[in-house]
Design a protein around this motif. Structure first.
Motif, mmCIF file in Angstrom:
data_model
loop_
_atom_site.group_PDB
_atom_site.id
_atom_site.type_symbol
_atom_site.label_atom_id
_atom_site.label_comp_id
_atom_site.label_asym_id
_atom_site.label_seq_id
_atom_site.Cartn_x
_atom_site.Cartn_y
_atom_site.Cartn_z
ATOM 1 N N ALA A 161 0.805 -1.224 0.000
ATOM 2 C CA ALA A 161 0.000 0.000 0.000
ATOM 3 C C ALA A 161 0.836 1.271 0.000
ATOM 4 O O ALA A 161 0.487 2.255 -0.663
ATOM 5 C CB ALA A 161 -0.942 -0.001 1.203
ATOM 6 N N ASP A 162 1.955 1.272 0.726
ATOM 7 C CA ASP A 162 2.713 2.521 0.867
ATOM 8 C C ASP A 162 4.185 2.392 0.482
ATOM 9 O O ASP A 162 4.944 3.350 0.598
ATOM 10 C CB ASP A 162 2.604 3.050 2.301
ATOM 11 N N GLY A 163 4.598 1.224 0.015
ATOM 12 C CA GLY A 163 5.987 1.060 -0.409
ATOM 13 C C GLY A 163 6.985 1.066 0.723
ATOM 14 O O GLY A 163 8.169 1.346 0.513
ATOM 15 N N LEU A 164 6.541 0.733 1.930
ATOM 16 C CA LEU A 164 7.445 0.636 3.083
ATOM 17 C C LEU A 164 8.130 -0.735 3.058
ATOM 18 O O LEU A 164 7.466 -1.772 3.051
ATOM 19 C CB LEU A 164 6.655 0.789 4.386
ATOM 20 N N VAL A 165 9.451 -0.734 3.026
ATOM 21 C CA VAL A 165 10.195 -1.995 3.081
ATOM 22 C C VAL A 165 10.284 -2.408 4.538
ATOM 23 O O VAL A 165 11.047 -1.833 5.318
ATOM 24 C CB VAL A 165 11.598 -1.836 2.468
ATOM 25 N N ARG A 166 9.496 -3.401 4.902
ATOM 26 C CA ARG A 166 9.448 -3.821 6.301
ATOM 27 C C ARG A 166 10.718 -4.562 6.700
ATOM 28 O O ARG A 166 11.269 -4.335 7.777
ATOM 29 C CB ARG A 166 8.226 -4.719 6.527
ATOM 30 N N HIS A 167 11.174 -5.472 5.834
ATOM 31 C CA HIS A 167 12.354 -6.261 6.198
ATOM 32 C C HIS A 167 12.991 -6.813 4.929
ATOM 33 O O HIS A 167 12.383 -7.594 4.204
ATOM 34 C CB HIS A 167 11.952 -7.400 7.130
ATOM 35 N N ALA A 168 14.198 -6.362 4.630
ATOM 36 C CA ALA A 168 14.982 -6.907 3.523
ATOM 37 C C ALA A 168 16.264 -7.454 4.140
ATOM 38 O O ALA A 168 17.269 -6.745 4.269
ATOM 39 C CB ALA A 168 15.285 -5.836 2.488
ATOM 40 N N PRO A 169 16.237 -8.727 4.577
ATOM 41 C CA PRO A 169 17.329 -9.255 5.417
ATOM 42 C C PRO A 169 18.707 -9.181 4.791
ATOM 43 O O PRO A 169 19.691 -8.886 5.472
ATOM 44 C CB PRO A 169 16.901 -10.706 5.675
ATOM 45 N N HIS A 170 18.809 -9.439 3.508
ATOM 46 C CA HIS A 170 20.131 -9.466 2.885
ATOM 47 C C HIS A 170 20.662 -8.062 2.595
ATOM 48 O O HIS A 170 21.866 -7.875 2.434
ATOM 49 C CB HIS A 170 20.088 -10.314 1.617
ATOM 50 N N LEU A 171 19.764 -7.095 2.554
ATOM 51 C CA LEU A 171 20.190 -5.705 2.431
ATOM 52 C C LEU A 171 20.370 -5.056 3.802
ATOM 53 O O LEU A 171 20.975 -3.981 3.910
ATOM 54 C CB LEU A 171 19.162 -4.906 1.623
ATOM 55 N N GLY A 172 19.803 -5.682 4.834
ATOM 56 C CA GLY A 172 19.875 -5.103 6.174
ATOM 57 C C GLY A 172 18.917 -3.934 6.358
ATOM 58 O O GLY A 172 19.142 -3.079 7.217
ATOM 59 N N TRP A 173 17.841 -3.894 5.584
ATOM 60 C CA TRP A 173 16.880 -2.791 5.668
ATOM 61 C C TRP A 173 15.706 -3.184 6.560
ATOM 62 O O TRP A 173 15.189 -4.302 6.469
ATOM 63 C CB TRP A 173 16.343 -2.434 4.296
ATOM 64 N N HIS A 174 15.272 -2.255 7.390
ATOM 65 C CA HIS A 174 14.113 -2.462 8.249
ATOM 66 C C HIS A 174 13.267 -1.189 8.269
ATOM 67 O O HIS A 174 13.777 -0.098 8.540
ATOM 68 C CB HIS A 174 14.534 -2.803 9.688
ATOM 69 N N ASN A 175 11.980 -1.329 7.942
ATOM 70 C CA ASN A 175 11.026 -0.222 7.998
ATOM 71 C C ASN A 175 11.534 1.033 7.271
ATOM 72 O O ASN A 175 11.523 2.139 7.813
ATOM 73 C CB ASN A 175 10.685 0.117 9.454
ATOM 74 N N GLU A 176 11.952 0.840 6.041
ATOM 75 C CA GLU A 176 12.459 1.947 5.224
ATOM 76 C C GLU A 176 11.355 2.453 4.288
ATOM 77 O O GLU A 176 10.837 1.689 3.468
ATOM 78 C CB GLU A 176 13.655 1.496 4.387
ATOM 79 N N PRO A 177 10.977 3.742 4.373
ATOM 80 C CA PRO A 177 9.917 4.292 3.511
ATOM 81 C C PRO A 177 10.453 4.560 2.101
ATOM 82 O O PRO A 177 10.545 5.707 1.663
ATOM 83 C CB PRO A 177 9.522 5.579 4.239
#
Length: 399
Positions: A161-177
């Motif tokens: 709905a809003d393009g928020l990356v909740r968890h991208a484990p191999h990139l190390g991203w968490h809750n990134e808008p």
């Protein structure tokens, strides 16, 4: 007495807009259709088709051309083609690069730039890289194309709905808008989704599963195994867009620990690294592993291939029984595994799955290759235009 709420009227659907959407989507997906074919596919009469195509031509979304080839008996039906100058930008952040592409209506990749990084990029760095590359293309984009927006394919869980990356484990991203950040940096509308789900849709429309309506896509890469589900021609996203995480299917109860916290996930047993080690390869080009596996006569390599195919068959048994797909499309090193021992995976799945759904399913290799993520991400950006062609208000542009 309690007051009951007043019923809300259902939104009015404009039949003309619906017909325009269907026509444009058909032309986009097929690349070229004659007026006669569009009449047959839509069930609309010829005069209605003529008027609708006239509007799409006027809006610069399609163009017509005389049919190619030998002369035909009678008056030939003009060919309707998508205008590739109507385009979408595509972005795919990876552990070692950010790839930016320009894809024309019709699914043609016009340009692709892979910006390698020395380390895993943060979300902010990925946005900055994409924005800088797009800024460098801006003169060309503004003068030669009508850009509908940006689609982003991310290897992780994304709120649709809003393009928020909740968890991208191999990139190390968490809750990134990510959608918000990229839209602010570039000025285009941005939509973000899981990379494997977008790849599934791209293979269904333009690739190995074209013409199929029920498809499971599985991709194996350095970051694990992802997947996408196409059900009755539509991407099955789940409540928030997280559906399709086949890499976390249980295949071995006493297996190794996965980064998700569970044991025995498919991607802890079916993994690229030991194959590369046995073959003494680095990651290399996508086709290098496939060639080396097929050429190898090492019994240790053959044993590892069969071990991994065995666990992949366990996962596909569940997939076949639950989803009853027409096709399972394998990509990345999963396709290389299947090609290294032709037919073994299909036999193993058939031996374990229910007879009827197993008999209806075929295993295929993905065909879009290196352009897959660009095409999939662009399809996300084209979605609004295809759903409502009159919403874009694009002026006619060259072709």
């Amino acid at each position: 007495m309690r007051n009951e709420p007043t019923p809300t009227a259902a939104p009015t659907v404009d039949p003309r807009s619906t017909s325009l959407s269907r026509l444009l989507t058909l032309v986009h997906h097929h690349g070229m259709l004659s007026r006669a074919q569009l009449t047959k596919l839509t069930g609309l009469n010829r005069s209605t088709i003529s008027v609708l195509i006239g509007q799409l031509v006027s809006d610069g979304l399609v163009f017509e051309a005389a049919p190619a080839g030998e002369a035909q008996v009678g008056r030939p039906s003009p060919e309707v083609r998508p205008n590739p100058r109507v385009a979408a930008l595509a972005v795919n952040p990876e552990v070692d690069a950010v790839t930016i592409g320009l894809v024309g209506l019709g699914g043609q990749v016009i340009k692709k730039i892979r910006y390698t990084t020395e380390r895993i990029p943060t979300a902010a760095e990925a946005v900055n890289i994409a924005a800088a590359v797009i800024a460098g293309m801006r003169g060309e984009l503004d003068s030669q194309y009508k850009v509908v927006g940006i689609g982003v394919a991310v290897p992780g869980l994304v709120n649709a709905a809003d393009g928020l990356v909740r968890h991208a484990p191999h990139l190390g991203w968490h809750n990134e808008p990510l959608a918000q950040l990229l839209a602010q940096a570039c000025g285009y509308p941005v939509a973000v989704s899981n990379d494997a789900s977008l790849a599934a849709e791209a293979e269904m429309i333009f690739g190995a599963a074209a013409g199929s309506r029920n498809v499971i896509y599985l991709n194996g890469g350095a970051s694990g195994i992802g997947g996408g589900i196409i059900s009755e021609g539509r991407l099955l996203a789940g409540t928030s867009g997280f559906a399709g995480e086949f890499g976390h299917t249980l295949v071995r109860s006493d297996g190794g620990l996965c980064h998700c916290g569970a044991r025995g996930c498919l991607q802890t047993e079916v993994i690229r690294a030991p194959l590369l080690a046995l073959l003494k390869l680095d990651a290399g080009e996508p086709g290098e592993l496939a060639g080396a596996l097929s050429a190898s006569t090492d019994p240790l390599v053959a044993a590892e291939v069969r071990r991994q195919l065995g666990f992949l068959a366990i996962a596909l048994r569940t997939v076949v029984n639950v989803f009853n797909p027409e096709a399972v499309v394998l990509d990345g090193f999963l396709a290389a595994l299947d090609a290294a021992a032709p037919g073994e995976l299909a036999v193993a799945v058939a031996a374990q799955a229910l007879i009827e759904p197993a008999a209806q399913m075929g295993i295929r290799a993905a065909t879009l290759g290196a352009d897959l993520m660009m095409v999939g991400a662009a399809e996300l950006a084209f979605a609004t235009l295809l759903a409502n062609p009159t919403s874009a208000k694009l002026k006619p542009c060259g072709r």
